[in-house]
Design a protein around this motif. Structure first.
Motif, short mmCIF file in Angstrom:
data_model
loop_
_atom_site.label_atom_id
_atom_site.label_comp_id
_atom_site.label_asym_id
_atom_site.label_seq_id
_atom_site.Cartn_x
_atom_site.Cartn_y
_atom_site.Cartn_z
N GLY A 187 -45.34 21.64 31.11
CA GLY A 187 -43.90 21.50 31.02
C GLY A 187 -43.23 22.84 31.26
O GLY A 187 -43.71 23.87 30.78
N LEU A 188 -42.15 22.85 32.01
CA LEU A 188 -41.48 24.10 32.36
C LEU A 188 -40.30 24.43 31.45
O LEU A 188 -39.62 25.43 31.67
N ASP A 189 -40.06 23.61 30.45
CA ASP A 189 -38.95 23.88 29.54
C ASP A 189 -39.12 25.28 28.96
O ASP A 189 -40.18 25.63 28.46
N GLY A 190 -38.10 26.12 29.10
CA GLY A 190 -38.19 27.49 28.63
C GLY A 190 -38.40 28.48 29.76
O GLY A 190 -38.33 29.68 29.54
N TYR A 191 -38.66 28.01 30.97
CA TYR A 191 -38.79 28.90 32.13
C TYR A 191 -37.42 29.17 32.74
O TYR A 191 -36.57 28.29 32.79
N VAL A 192 -37.24 30.39 33.21
CA VAL A 192 -35.99 30.78 33.87
C VAL A 192 -36.35 31.42 35.20
O VAL A 192 -37.20 32.31 35.26
N LEU A 193 -35.72 30.99 36.26
CA LEU A 193 -35.91 31.57 37.58
C LEU A 193 -34.77 32.55 37.81
O LEU A 193 -33.61 32.16 37.79
N GLU A 194 -35.11 33.84 37.99
CA GLU A 194 -34.10 34.88 38.17
C GLU A 194 -34.33 35.61 39.48
O GLU A 194 -35.45 35.64 40.00
N PHE A 195 -33.28 36.23 39.99
CA PHE A 195 -33.31 36.93 41.27
C PHE A 195 -32.63 38.27 41.13
O PHE A 195 -31.63 38.41 40.44
N HIS A 196 -33.21 39.27 41.81
CA HIS A 196 -32.59 40.59 41.85
C HIS A 196 -32.45 41.02 43.30
O HIS A 196 -33.42 41.09 44.03
N ASP A 197 -31.23 41.29 43.71
CA ASP A 197 -30.94 41.79 45.05
C ASP A 197 -30.99 43.31 44.98
O ASP A 197 -30.27 43.92 44.20
N GLY A 198 -31.84 43.93 45.80
CA GLY A 198 -32.02 45.37 45.75
C GLY A 198 -30.79 46.19 46.06
O GLY A 198 -30.74 47.38 45.78
N ASP A 239 -38.83 18.89 33.50
CA ASP A 239 -39.52 19.57 34.59
C ASP A 239 -40.98 19.79 34.21
O ASP A 239 -41.28 20.53 33.27
N VAL A 240 -41.88 19.16 34.95
CA VAL A 240 -43.31 19.21 34.66
C VAL A 240 -44.08 19.41 35.96
O VAL A 240 -43.75 18.80 36.97
N ILE A 241 -45.12 20.24 35.92
CA ILE A 241 -46.01 20.41 37.06
C ILE A 241 -47.35 19.77 36.70
O ILE A 241 -47.97 20.13 35.71
N ALA A 242 -47.79 18.83 37.51
CA ALA A 242 -49.07 18.17 37.29
C ALA A 242 -50.22 19.16 37.46
O ALA A 242 -50.07 20.21 38.10
#
Length: 108
Positions: free
Chosen positions: A50-61, A76-79
């Motif tokens: 389960g992806l609960d608690g995951y955050v996708l972040e991005f940094h532009d240089g 959100d779950v990945i088999a």
């Protein structure tokens, strides 16, 4: 040279989280990137994650700080040995979550 970084932040600690990897990032489609960008996660483990608690972040240089692109939900779950794709509406097959990541890739 400009650098871009993608970070998968884990908010909870568990041995299961170590099974999830960023498998592929597509951010510079010919012409306008639009809804062709995606981020693919892979679960190398034996069980679903389960992806609960995951955050996708991005940094532009070329700027400072990080910006959140997506916060995973409890559904959100990945088999096991599966992939989970966050990406634009123009992808085929359709991503697990339709959301253009908007990964800035301007001048190098």
């Amino acid at each position: 040279m400009r650098w871009m970084f993608l970070l998968l932040v884990v908010l909870f600690s568990s041995p299961v989280f170590s099974q999830v990897r960023i498998n592929e990032v597509y951010y510079d489609h010919p012409g306008a990137d639009g809804d062709h960008e995606f981020i693919e996660l892979f679960n190398s483990g034996e069980g679903a994650v389960g992806l609960d608690g995951y955050v996708l972040e991005f940094h532009d240089g070329n700027s400072s700080g990080w910006s959140t692109r997506r916060v995973a939900s409890a559904s959100d779950v990945i088999a096991s040995q599966g992939v989970f794709v966050v990406g634009g509406a123009d992808l085929t097959p359709a991503p697990d979550v339709v959301k253009t990541p908007s990964l800035q890739n301007g001048h190098d």
